[in-house]
Design an enzyme around this catalytic site. Structure first.
Site, mmCIF file in Angstrom:
data_model
loop_
_atom_site.group_PDB
_atom_site.id
_atom_site.type_symbol
_atom_site.label_atom_id
_atom_site.label_comp_id
_atom_site.label_asym_id
_atom_site.label_seq_id
_atom_site.Cartn_x
_atom_site.Cartn_y
_atom_site.Cartn_z
ATOM 1 N N ASP A 161 0.859 -1.185 0.000
ATOM 2 C CA ASP A 161 0.000 0.000 0.000
ATOM 3 C C ASP A 161 0.895 1.234 0.000
ATOM 4 O O ASP A 161 1.710 1.423 0.905
ATOM 5 C CB ASP A 161 -0.907 -0.019 1.238
ATOM 6 C CG ASP A 161 -2.094 0.926 1.107
ATOM 7 O OD1 ASP A 161 -2.218 1.590 0.061
ATOM 8 O OD2 ASP A 161 -2.891 0.999 2.055
ATOM 9 N N ASP B 136 -2.888 2.446 -6.138
ATOM 10 C CA ASP B 136 -1.779 2.467 -5.184
ATOM 11 C C ASP B 136 -1.764 1.280 -4.228
ATOM 12 O O ASP B 136 -1.160 1.346 -3.161
ATOM 13 C CB ASP B 136 -1.816 3.763 -4.371
ATOM 14 C CG ASP B 136 -3.058 3.897 -3.512
ATOM 15 O OD1 ASP B 136 -4.040 3.186 -3.764
ATOM 16 O OD2 ASP B 136 -3.043 4.729 -2.590
ATOM 17 N N GLU B 137 -2.391 0.183 -4.632
ATOM 18 C CA GLU B 137 -2.541 -0.935 -3.688
ATOM 19 C C GLU B 137 -2.634 -2.257 -4.447
ATOM 20 O O GLU B 137 -3.324 -2.343 -5.469
ATOM 21 C CB GLU B 137 -3.803 -0.707 -2.863
ATOM 22 C CG GLU B 137 -4.074 -1.687 -1.761
ATOM 23 C CD GLU B 137 -5.363 -1.348 -1.031
ATOM 24 O OE1 GLU B 137 -5.653 -2.062 -0.060
ATOM 25 O OE2 GLU B 137 -6.081 -0.414 -1.435
#
Length: 399
Positions: free
Chosen positions: A14, A107-108
């Site tokens: 993350d 973003d993960e």
């Protein structure tokens, strides 16, 4: 081979305050300042620096509220193209580590590193390698959680933020889980947490010790699921190909809207945008929902089943307008409106047969406009009724 060597190794990666950190790459002089990434006018917070978060600023709250909480914060408009470019580089780096990658957002991601032990080392070394690799590739911080269960890896990364690493070995799985508050489990939102608290269950250990049948009686299938998680039972693996469950778009108006005609026009624009995304993804929708938010932030969602699976802008628009009309007289001006295609399935590329040949004409025309837009990215092919309409402020929607 020992049971330890056979245990899955799943990493949850993350990025830390991704939009903010991306902006700091180009604005290093702002590091340490209270920063909010948000659009102009009546927008919501997309990301906030940890300095601003200490003032209570969180993602998705109105920018006006964020300014009240953190009046000295610096507001930076988002650069979505920049974030997408950085995300693509990060995800491409993950592909060099494993072919088992499940991207959750820009973003993960989850990574199944079980088969990479000999190449990448033990889980601790893997985590350090991932964080250092992202730093080398894009210059951004990331937090990594590693465990033998997806949901535990996710919890671990949350606990390790910011810019940290937490490995939960299989032997420590239950001890780790039972040290957590009930709210840490997947599926425990505010309402479920309130029900659990009413039962005297405030920790994961207390959920684990509660008889499964009592949880099921109180919370149904959710209660059974939470009991399984509390004991570390979760068979879900990393899914490299993630089918989208819905595709949507929404707009926040610079000024509250009363005009029904303006709302219908905005629904038309959003419907064509969603339909274009459906066609580009090779998907079709059997359902549609409309989201509307009044001036006081009260939010309603209404859904409908389409007469047949569709990826046609006019059909989505017609369904959205019917939902708008069913609301009747609006008690307040409208602050936000959105359209979301649901119940998605793969399209076979054929035109849908119907009693109205006009439907097929529309779909063929839209596919032709898709081809124009693909060849000339700057071209904006849209219904004529939208050409003179002032476009409201757009909220990025990852869908």
């Amino acid at each position: 081979m020992t049971s330890r060597s056979r245990a899955p190794i799943i990493a949850h990666v993350d990025m830390d305050a991704f939009y903010v950190e991306a902006e700091l790459l180009d604005k290093p002089e702002l590091r340490g300042e209270k920063i909010i990434v948000a659009g102009e006018g009546r927008s919501v917070v997309l990301s906030a620096s940890y300095e601003a978060r200490r003032d209570g600023v969180r993602s998705a709250i109105p920018l006006s509220r964020a300014r009240q909480l953190s009046p000295t914060a610096i507001v930076i408009p988002p650069q979505m193209h920049r974030y997408r470019e950085l995300s693509a580089r990060i995800m491409a780096y993950f592909d060099t580590l494993t072919h088992l990658k499940e991207q959750l957002s820009v973003d993960e991601a989850f990574l199944d590193l079980t088969g990479a032990r000999r190449r990448l080392g033990d889980p601790e070394q893997m985590g350090q390698l991932i964080r250092e690799g992202i730093r080398a590739e894009v210059g951004l911080p990331a937090t990594v959680g590693i465990a033998d269960r997806k949901f535990i890896a996710k919890i671990a990364s949350t606990r390790a933020k910011p810019d940290g690493l937490l490995v939960v070995p299989p032997a420590a799985r239950i001890k780790f889980l039972h040290s957590l508050p009930a709210s840490a489990l997947w599926g425990v939102g505010a309402k479920t947490n309130e029900v659990l608290a009413g039962m005297g269950l405030r920790t994961v250990q207390q959920i684990a010790e509660m008889p499964r049948e009592i949880l099921a009686k109180k919370l149904g299938a959710v209660g059974e699921h939470l009991h399984d998680l509390a004991w570390g039972h979760d068979p879900r693996g990393v899914e490299p190909v993630r089918e989208e469950k819905s595709i949507g778009a929404e707009e926040t108006f610079a000024e509250d809207i009363r005009s029904t005609e303006a709302l219908r026009r905005e629904l038309l624009r959003l419907s064509h945008k969603v339909a274009g995304r459906l066609r580009s993804s090779g998907l079709q929708a059997s359902g549609l929902s409309m989201k509307i938010r009044w001036r006081d932030f009260t939010t309603l969602t209404r859904s409908a089943v389409l007469r047949h699976p569709s990826q046609s802008g006019p059909e989505l628009h017609a369904a959205a307008v019917r939902l708008l009309e069913k609301l009747g007289d609006r008690p307040q001006p409208v602050r936000l409106i959105g359209v979301r295609a649901e119940k998605l399935s793969r399209s076979d590329g054929s035109l849908q047969l119907s009693f109205d040949a006009h439907d097929d004409d529309w779909l063929a025309a839209q596919r032709a406009s898709d081809a124009v837009s693909g060849k000339f990215p700057g071209a904006a092919v849209q219904p004529a009724s939208l050409l003179d309409a002032e476009k409201p402020q757009e909220n990025p929607d990852s869908g």
